[in-house]
Each structure stands twice: as C-alpha cells, then as structure tokens.
Motif scaffolding. Structure first.
Motif, short mmCIF file in Angstrom:
data_model
loop_
_atom_site.label_atom_id
_atom_site.label_comp_id
_atom_site.label_asym_id
_atom_site.label_seq_id
_atom_site.Cartn_x
_atom_site.Cartn_y
_atom_site.Cartn_z
N THR A 1 -3.53 2.86 -5.14
CA THR A 1 -2.48 3.53 -4.37
C THR A 1 -2.82 3.55 -2.89
OG1 THR A 1 -1.96 4.90 -6.30
CG2 THR A 1 -1.15 5.67 -4.17
N ALA B 1 7.05 7.34 0.54
CA ALA B 1 7.12 8.65 -0.12
C ALA B 1 6.61 8.60 -1.57
CB ALA B 1 8.53 9.22 -0.06
N PRO B 2 7.03 7.63 -2.40
CA PRO B 2 6.48 7.60 -3.76
C PRO B 2 4.97 7.31 -3.80
CG PRO B 2 8.36 6.10 -3.58
CD PRO B 2 8.08 6.66 -2.23
N LEU C 1 2.76 8.26 -1.46
CA LEU C 1 2.09 9.51 -1.09
C LEU C 1 2.15 10.52 -2.22
CD1 LEU C 1 3.28 9.90 2.62
CD2 LEU C 1 0.98 9.35 1.80
N SER C 2 3.28 10.57 -2.92
CA SER C 2 3.41 11.48 -4.06
C SER C 2 2.42 11.11 -5.16
CB SER C 2 4.84 11.42 -4.59
OG SER C 2 4.97 12.21 -5.73
N ARG C 3 2.30 9.83 -5.43
CA ARG C 3 1.37 9.36 -6.45
C ARG C 3 -0.07 9.68 -6.04
NH1 ARG C 3 1.09 8.56 -11.73
NH2 ARG C 3 -0.47 7.02 -12.23
N GLN C 4 -0.38 9.46 -4.78
CA GLN C 4 -1.72 9.77 -4.28
C GLN C 4 -2.04 11.25 -4.48
OE1 GLN C 4 -2.17 9.80 -0.02
NE2 GLN C 4 -4.25 8.96 -0.17
N ARG C 5 -1.10 12.13 -4.13
CA ARG C 5 -1.31 13.57 -4.31
C ARG C 5 -1.49 13.94 -5.77
NH1 ARG C 5 2.44 13.73 -0.04
NH2 ARG C 5 4.17 13.89 -1.50
N SER C 6 -0.71 13.30 -6.66
CA SER C 6 -0.81 13.59 -8.10
C SER C 6 -2.17 13.19 -8.66
CB SER C 6 0.28 12.85 -8.87
OG SER C 6 1.54 13.28 -8.48
#
Length: 110
Positions: A35, A59-60, A62-67
């Motif tokens: 990612t 955005a997806p 960054l969202s995946r990275q945070r998850s």
C-alpha cells in the motif's frame, strides 16, 4: 496443521477488513508495504479540466493504510496484554513506566 491462505486474488487495497483480522503479522506487513509503495507512486494531484484536484485513487489507499496500521497496533497491544507482558494504557505500562522494546535495548538517555 491446516494451512490458511489469504485471498491473493484481491490487491491489498481492495481486500476486505475480514482479511485483515485473519492475516498474520507478516501478511499485514506485506500489505502495508504494498500500500505504501502504491501511495509513493500514485500522484497526489491530477489535472481535471483547468484545475488540479486530489487524485481519487489516494483516499482508498490512505484508508487501507490506516486499516492495516490499526490492525498491527491491535496485534501489538494483544501481545503486550498477554500473561507476562506489560499492558498498555495510554502509551504507558500499568506501573506507569515506559514499555520496553523486545528488539532494542533501552537507550542510555531514557
């Protein structure tokens, strides 16, 4: 012993969150690496008409990275909460001291 495989037909960005809960730490680190590599190579701004806008692919990612990072933190806290290990509460151990790292000795200035 049964071998469990993560769904490799999806990319780390599109794999669902249940894959994260079932993934090993090694698989989570691989997902995070993939990612972050994608984030480094994806342009943040893209032209749209005569303006520069945020790339919709960012955005997806960054969202995946945070998850993935959140799941790694859950694993770390679970390990620290295991019998014999300190339990984190707000970045400190129950005794109020700083937690120690299993891989690095305590620095002399701490």
């Amino acid at each position: 012993m049964e071998q469990r495989m993560i769904n490799t037909s999806t990319t780390p960005v599109t794999a669902d969150l249940t894959d994260l809960a079932n993934a090993s730490v090694r698989e989570l680190l691989a997902m995070l690496t993939h990612t972050e590599d994608r984030l480094r190579t994806t342009p943040f701004l893209v032209p749209e008409g005569d303006a520069m806008v945020v790339n919709p692919e960012v955005a997806p990612l960054l969202s995946r990275q945070r998850s993935v990072v959140a799941q790694l933190r859950v694993r770390r806290d679970t390990w620290r909460g295991a019998p014999g290990g300190p339990t984190r509460q707000g970045g400190r151990t129950r005794s109020g001291g700083r937690s120690t790292s299993a891989s690095w000795p305590r620095p002399p200035w701490s």
